[in-house]
Scaffold this motif. Structure first.
Motif, PDB file in Angstrom:
ATOM      1  N   LYS A  22       7.798  56.179  25.902  1.00  0.00           N
ATOM      2  CA  LYS A  22       8.247  56.844  24.672  1.00  0.00           C
ATOM      3  C   LYS A  22       9.026  58.107  24.999  1.00  0.00           C
ATOM      4  O   LYS A  22      10.048  58.403  24.377  1.00  0.00           O
ATOM      5  CB  LYS A  22       7.050  57.181  23.781  1.00  0.00           C
ATOM      6  CG  LYS A  22       6.420  55.987  23.126  1.00  0.00           C
ATOM      7  CD  LYS A  22       5.219  56.406  22.289  1.00  0.00           C
ATOM      8  CE  LYS A  22       4.510  55.210  21.700  1.00  0.00           C
ATOM      9  NZ  LYS A  22       3.302  55.590  20.959  1.00  0.00           N
ATOM     10  N   LYS A  23       8.564  58.869  25.974  1.00  0.00           N
ATOM     11  CA  LYS A  23       9.257  60.113  26.349  1.00  0.00           C
ATOM     12  C   LYS A  23      10.619  59.807  26.937  1.00  0.00           C
ATOM     13  O   LYS A  23      11.590  60.538  26.700  1.00  0.00           O
ATOM     14  CB  LYS A  23       8.407  60.912  27.334  1.00  0.00           C
ATOM     15  CG  LYS A  23       7.230  61.589  26.672  1.00  0.00           C
ATOM     16  CD  LYS A  23       6.425  62.381  27.661  1.00  0.00           C
ATOM     17  CE  LYS A  23       5.237  63.039  26.948  1.00  0.00           C
ATOM     18  NZ  LYS A  23       4.386  63.783  27.855  1.00  0.00           N
ATOM     19  N   LYS A  24      10.737  58.749  27.717  1.00  0.00           N
ATOM     20  CA  LYS A  24      12.026  58.382  28.297  1.00  0.00           C
ATOM     21  C   LYS A  24      13.019  57.998  27.195  1.00  0.00           C
ATOM     22  O   LYS A  24      14.191  58.353  27.242  1.00  0.00           O
ATOM     23  CB  LYS A  24      11.871  57.195  29.272  1.00  0.00           C
ATOM     24  CG  LYS A  24      11.435  57.587  30.646  1.00  0.00           C
ATOM     25  CD  LYS A  24      11.451  56.387  31.561  1.00  0.00           C
ATOM     26  CE  LYS A  24      11.003  56.768  32.938  1.00  0.00           C
ATOM     27  NZ  LYS A  24      11.005  55.616  33.859  1.00  0.00           N
ATOM     28  N   LYS A  25      12.558  57.253  26.190  1.00  0.00           N
ATOM     29  CA  LYS A  25      13.420  56.853  25.086  1.00  0.00           C
ATOM     30  C   LYS A  25      13.922  58.063  24.317  1.00  0.00           C
ATOM     31  O   LYS A  25      15.074  58.130  23.908  1.00  0.00           O
ATOM     32  CB  LYS A  25      12.695  55.903  24.144  1.00  0.00           C
ATOM     33  CG  LYS A  25      12.532  54.508  24.687  1.00  0.00           C
ATOM     34  CD  LYS A  25      11.845  53.609  23.676  1.00  0.00           C
ATOM     35  CE  LYS A  25      11.644  52.223  24.241  1.00  0.00           C
ATOM     36  NZ  LYS A  25      10.950  51.349  23.302  1.00  0.00           N
ATOM     37  N   ARG A  26      13.031  59.039  24.096  1.00  0.00           N
ATOM     38  CA  ARG A  26      13.415  60.245  23.346  1.00  0.00           C
ATOM     39  C   ARG A  26      14.411  61.103  24.121  1.00  0.00           C
ATOM     40  O   ARG A  26      15.205  61.801  23.535  1.00  0.00           O
ATOM     41  CB  ARG A  26      12.170  61.069  23.004  1.00  0.00           C
ATOM     42  CG  ARG A  26      11.432  60.494  21.819  1.00  0.00           C
ATOM     43  CD  ARG A  26      10.315  61.427  21.427  1.00  0.00           C
ATOM     44  NE  ARG A  26       9.103  60.814  21.976  1.00  0.00           N
ATOM     45  CZ  ARG A  26       7.945  61.408  22.128  1.00  0.00           C
ATOM     46  NH1 ARG A  26       7.791  62.662  21.784  1.00  0.00           N
ATOM     47  NH2 ARG A  26       6.916  60.785  22.602  1.00  0.00           N
ATOM     48  N   SER A  27      14.301  61.103  25.443  1.00  0.00           N
ATOM     49  CA  SER A  27      15.166  61.968  26.239  1.00  0.00           C
ATOM     50  C   SER A  27      16.571  61.383  26.418  1.00  0.00           C
ATOM     51  O   SER A  27      17.457  62.058  26.891  1.00  0.00           O
ATOM     52  CB  SER A  27      14.523  62.270  27.596  1.00  0.00           C
ATOM     53  OG  SER A  27      14.452  61.094  28.362  1.00  0.00           O
ATOM     54  N   LYS A  28      16.770  60.140  26.079  1.00  0.00           N
ATOM     55  CA  LYS A  28      18.107  59.499  26.238  1.00  0.00           C
ATOM     56  C   LYS A  28      19.030  59.907  25.143  1.00  0.00           C
ATOM     57  O   LYS A  28      18.947  60.256  24.110  1.00  0.00           O
ATOM     58  CB  LYS A  28      17.963  57.983  26.265  1.00  0.00           C
ATOM     59  CG  LYS A  28      17.387  57.502  27.577  1.00  0.00           C
ATOM     60  CD  LYS A  28      17.364  56.012  27.606  1.00  0.00           C
ATOM     61  CE  LYS A  28      16.804  55.516  28.895  1.00  0.00           C
ATOM     62  NZ  LYS A  28      16.849  54.092  28.994  1.00  0.00           N
TER      63      LYS A  28
END
Length: 110
Positions: free
Chosen positions: A104-110
């Motif tokens: 989830k954090k990776k998706k938000r940081s993109k």
């Protein structure tokens, strides 16, 4: 008084006695030679191990020989296994949570 196996293994000296006797029978004097405590102290430890069924004493002439009977450790093994399964389940759930949270954090940081 009947003691249980958990009381017996709670003491490090008794655990070491069990370890010594796991593979061979030893006289009480031979057991005592492995420790820096008095023979009467070792006799008390052996008595506790005998009361809980982890050690069998056999009289051979003038000597008493001690032999481990490790079947009683099955109770400890079953108890540990219950908690091993419990903690494995909890740690697997934590791993899944952390993996999902990381995605989830990776998706938000993109």
């Amino acid at each position: 008084m009947r003691r249980d196996v958990f009381q017996a293994i709670a003491d490090p000296t008794r655990r070491e006695i069990i370890h010594l006797l796991a593979d061979r029978s030893l006289s009480l004097n031979m057991v005592a030679e492995h420790f820096d405590v008095s023979r009467p102290a070792i006799s008390k430890h052996v008595k506790i191990l005998t009361e809980c069924g982890l050690v069998i004493i056999r009289q051979q002439g003038r000597e008493r020989h001690c032999q481990a009977d490790l079947r009683q450790l099955k109770e400890v093994s079953e108890w540990v296994e219950h908690y091993r399964k419990f903690w494995n389940h909890k740690l697997d759930a934590l791993e899944a949570f952390l993996t999902e949270d990381g995605k989830k954090k990776k998706k938000r940081s993109k």
